[in-house]
Each structure stands twice: as C-alpha cells, then as structure tokens.
Write an enzyme that holds these catalytic residues in place. Structure first.
Site, short mmCIF file in Angstrom:
data_model
loop_
_atom_site.label_atom_id
_atom_site.label_comp_id
_atom_site.label_asym_id
_atom_site.label_seq_id
_atom_site.Cartn_x
_atom_site.Cartn_y
_atom_site.Cartn_z
N LEU A 1 -19.60 -8.31 27.98
CA LEU A 1 -18.69 -9.40 27.63
C LEU A 1 -17.30 -8.88 27.28
O LEU A 1 -16.50 -9.55 26.65
CB LEU A 1 -19.28 -10.23 26.48
CG LEU A 1 -20.62 -10.89 26.82
CD1 LEU A 1 -21.19 -11.62 25.62
CD2 LEU A 1 -20.48 -11.84 28.01
N GLU B 1 -18.74 -9.71 41.04
CA GLU B 1 -19.02 -8.53 40.20
C GLU B 1 -18.79 -7.24 40.97
O GLU B 1 -19.22 -7.11 42.12
CB GLU B 1 -20.47 -8.61 39.70
CG GLU B 1 -20.63 -8.31 38.24
CD GLU B 1 -19.91 -9.29 37.32
OE1 GLU B 1 -18.85 -8.93 36.78
OE2 GLU B 1 -20.42 -10.42 37.15
N ASP C 1 -11.22 -7.37 33.40
CA ASP C 1 -11.40 -7.69 31.99
C ASP C 1 -10.05 -7.81 31.29
O ASP C 1 -9.81 -8.74 30.50
CB ASP C 1 -12.22 -6.59 31.29
CG ASP C 1 -13.55 -6.37 31.97
OD1 ASP C 1 -13.92 -7.19 32.82
OD2 ASP C 1 -14.21 -5.37 31.65
#
Ligand code: GLA
Length: 354
Positions: free
Chosen positions: A117, A30, A164
């Site tokens: 998400l 992350e 992403d």
C-alpha cells in the site's frame, strides 16, 4: 497522537513544519510502471504525517511509534533504518540550493507497511513535502515524484517504478489516476458511484528489497532488449512469440496483457461498467499468478474467497509475494463479502473500503 503532538512531547519544541502523504492502492496495472506502461492507482485514507524542526548541528534525530527511535549524523553511511529515507530526502532537497543542517523529525503512520500500500513512497513524499514547505522550494508533483523514486533507487535499494510516488503527489482522496509511465501524462477518473473497492491484507508480507522485485525488472528488460525495443510498452502480443526463453516470455506476456487491461478499464470507469472492470481484475490476477509468478497461497485464497462471496473481481495489488488484495463489490454487497472473506480467511484483515 498526531506527528506534531509526538514532536512536541519528544523534543519539547515546536516543529517548523508538518505535511502528510497518503498510501495508495493500485486498482489495475501491476509491474507495468517500470516497463513504461500504464497504471491505475487511487489513494487510501491511511496516511503518514511528518513533523520536522531544524537543528543547528548536523544530527538527525527521529522518533516514530511505528518505525522506532533512531539517530545519525548528516552525511553518514546508510544503515538500513528509516532514517535512510530522511538522508535521501535531505540529499536531494539540498540540490535545489537550500542549506540544511541537522533536523528533528517525528513520524506518525497508519499505513500497514510491507503490504503493497506504498507506505515507503508515502514516507519519502511526506518528508520531502515537509522540507520544501520549510524552505519554500517550488517543485511540481512530477518532479517531487521523481525525487521520491531516486531516494528508493539510491538510498533504499529498490529499483521501483514511478507509480507510487506519482499517486502520492498527484492525487486527492476519491480520485483515480491513469498514468502513462512513459511520459508521466495523467488523466483523473472518478471511482464507481455504485461500487466499493475493498482492500484486504492477507497477513503475509514480504519486503520489496528482498530481490524478487528487482529480478522481475531485470527479466522484463531482458525481454525488451531481446526484441530490440526501448521497453515492453512498445511490444505487441505477436512479437512476443519470438522470445524463446519460456520464463522471459511469460514475464513479457504479463506486461503486454496488463497494459491492455488498464486501457480497457478506463472505458469501464468512464461509462460505468463495473462488471467488465471486475473481469479485467480477475484476468489481471491470473496473469500475475501464472505469468508473472508474484502471487502466493494466501493471496490466491483471498481472491477465491472474495469471488465465492460474490465479488465482481479481485486481484493482488502492489508488488506481490504477499500483502493485500483489492476487491470490487457492489455497495449493497460490500459488508456481506467483507464478512464472508473474514470467515474464510481468518488471518486476513480489512484495511479500508473505498
Ligand atoms: C511497487 C513499486 C511500484 C510498482 C509496484 C508494482 O509498489 O514501488 O513502482 O512497480 O510495486 O506494480
């Protein structure tokens, strides 16, 4: 209702094209992407579908049950609505040489937004995919991801990394993406056959553009500057001791240790070591809570609830400050852990089981 059905009922026309993009959950790694490090996302079944019809004036007219109705003129100033994503996508697709006037666009989403998400990347990638289908433009997954990232940087105001968008453009459901964010090299892994990842929404969300994200990015680039290296990807744990500023030191320590955990996690996927993967997830969460300081009480409570119910590992996923946790459980324990977490944290909700 699908985006095509919404399009037809709202515009009383047939769309010229339709495309979809899934949300993603990052299993580990992350805030490493904008430090040119390593990430390990996989897709979730939830997705965004976009249907587009071309107009012969310069209006953009949008309808989405989730994001609302909105309109603007092509080339108009950004106004903070979801049409900013559309303006960005048209801007960059035009640079490939196609001529676009206005469009009608219908959007259908079942990705909960603001929960880590990646609904934002799914939206921009689905819009881009629909446009390139209409105009028959050929763009590689990595180029498409870069365009998505530029939309975030230049039209939305989030200085995000590339994870992403790369997950959205490069993965199929069921695949895990190991991405080296320095050179966009990828390697695809499979999920554990004996274990599930639960994605659980804490019920508290915080928008990325609120500033905390960009602040972490600034802090880590300060660390790299101080160490005189191109990015923290190239830092070693020993080097970090030179950093005197305690906050900058802790931010950098998270990035260096997290990159190391991603690399270790690959062996777990390849050689079926879920227990070790779980331990890496736990260490990742601790590092995000203590060094990167992006966790929250709700996220910590969820992680603790999952662990006490028998999960092998649990960590916050995405940008943090709210949103979701990802939890590793054996398949036979999965329902038990999910229902125990639901009891312990009644404001949380299970998003998906992968
Ligand atoms: C958001 C950003 C990504 C990444 C994650 C944190 O999802 O869009 O680029 O930085 O946060 O890992």
């Amino acid at each position: 209702m699908t985006s095509n059905e919404l399009f037809q009922s709202y515009f009383k026309l047939q769309p010229h094209s339709q495309a979809t993009a899934h949300g993603r959950v990052n299993l580990i790694g992350e805030h490493t992407d904008y430090n040119n490090g390593f990430v390990l996302p996989t897709l979730i079944p939830q997705k965004i579908s976009v249907s587009i019809g071309l107009r012969d004036d310069n209006k953009i007219i949008g309808n989405s049950q989730e994001f609302g109705e909105s309109q603007c003129i092509l080339g108009s100033a950004l106004n903070g609505s979801w049409l900013d994503f559309v303006l960005g996508a048209i801007h960059f697709i035009k640079q490939t040489g196609v001529i676009i006037q206005g469009i009608n666009i219908a959007v259908k989403s079942d990705i909960p937004s603001g929960t880590g998400l990646s609904s934002s990347a799914a939206l921009e990638i689905a819009i881009l995919k629909t446009l390139i289908k209409i105009f028959n433009v050929s763009i590689s997954p990595a180029e498409l991801a870069r365009i998505g990232q530029k939309i975030e940087h230049e039209f939305i105001g989030t200085q995000c990394g590339i994870m992403d968008q790369m997950a959205c453009t490069s993965l199929k459901l069921g695949e895990v993406l190991f991405l080296d964010c320095e050179n966009l090299q990828t390697k695809i892994f499979s999920l554990f056959s004996t274990h599930h990842f639960l994605v659980i929404n804490s019920g508290s969300s915080r928008k990325l553009s609120e500033g905390n994200y960009n602040q972490r990015k600034m802090e880590t680039s300060k660390a790299a500057q101080f160490l005189n290296i191109p990015s923290l990807r190239h830092a070693t744990a020993d080097q970090l001791n030179k950093i005197e500023d305690r906050i900058i030191y802790k931010r950098a320590r998270h990035i260096v240790s997290e990159n190391n955990r991603v690399l270790q996690s690959l062996d777990c996927l390849e050689n079926n070591k879920p227990m070790k993967f779980g331990r890496l997830m736990d260490a990742s969460h601790r590092s995000m809570a203590e060094d990167y300081e992006i966790s929250s009480k709700e996220l910590d409570d969820l992680v603790n609830a999952a662990k006490s119910a028998g999960a092998l590992g649990a960590r916050l996923t995405g940008a943090g400050f709210g949103g979701c946790v990802v939890v590793l459980v054996s398949k036979e324990n999965s329902e038990k852990v999910a229902s125990s977490v639901a009891k312990q944290c009644p404001q949380s909700s299970l998003v998906t089981v992968i």
